[in-house]
Design a protein around this motif. Structure first.
Motif, PDB file in Angstrom:
ATOM      1  N   TYR A 223       0.805  -1.214   0.000  1.00  0.00           N
ATOM      2  CA  TYR A 223       0.000   0.000   0.000  1.00  0.00           C
ATOM      3  C   TYR A 223       0.844   1.273   0.000  1.00  0.00           C
TER       4      TYR A 223
ATOM      5  N   PHE B 264      -9.554   0.052   4.901  1.00  0.00           N
ATOM      6  CA  PHE B 264      -9.037   1.397   4.685  1.00  0.00           C
ATOM      7  C   PHE B 264     -10.121   2.267   4.073  1.00  0.00           C
TER       8      PHE B 264
ATOM      9  N   MET C  46      -5.568   2.991   7.390  1.00  0.00           N
ATOM     10  CA  MET C  46      -5.273   1.594   7.091  1.00  0.00           C
ATOM     11  C   MET C  46      -5.173   0.750   8.362  1.00  0.00           C
TER      12      MET C  46
END
Length: 136
Positions: free
Chosen positions: A13, A81, A66
């Protein structure tokens, strides 16, 4: 093992948010399975690259708030998220794009093999997204 899985998903991410597609794609197995939200299953890194090329052309997104969870042996992970996005170019079958902003809760599930993402399944409420961009 689960700490390695958590670090893998954090790196995945972080690369996405940085727009670093080479690092992002480098974290995938060559035979990665991608279950697209309300869409087909695609297999292989090249199919995922083509998907991301389309996404990056049509949308500008950052993932925030997140939370990452992993199982004990590090073979599975999940993330929750919020997607902060801008709809920049009209995507086929969706409302016209005109720079609409959206905020969308989402989640993803992962299989992990040999220290890489072997499957990713994304979930979000498409109807919520459509309502947001039609109102904007």
């Amino acid at each position: 093992m689960h700490q390695n899985a958590k670090a893998l998903i954090e790196n995945y991410y972080a690369a996405f948010n940085a727009g670093d597609m080479e690092t992002f794609l480098g974290l995938l197995t060559d035979d990665v399975i991608h279950d697209i939200n309300q869409g087909p299953r695609e297999i292989g890194k090249e199919a995922f690259r083509a998907f991301m090329d389309r996404m990056n052309r049509n949308y500008k997104e950052q993932l925030v708030d997140m939370t990452i969870m992993t199982n004990e042996d590090g073979t599975r992970a999940a993330a929750e998220f919020v997607v902060l996005g801008e709809y920049r170019v009209t995507d086929e079958g969706l409302p016209p794009a005109k720079g609409q902003k959206y905020r969308l809760p989402a989640g993803a599930f992962f299989d992990i093999r040999d220290g890489k993402v072997a499957r990713i399944t994304n979930y979000y409420n498409l109807q919520d997204w459509i309502e947001q961009v039609e109102k904007a």
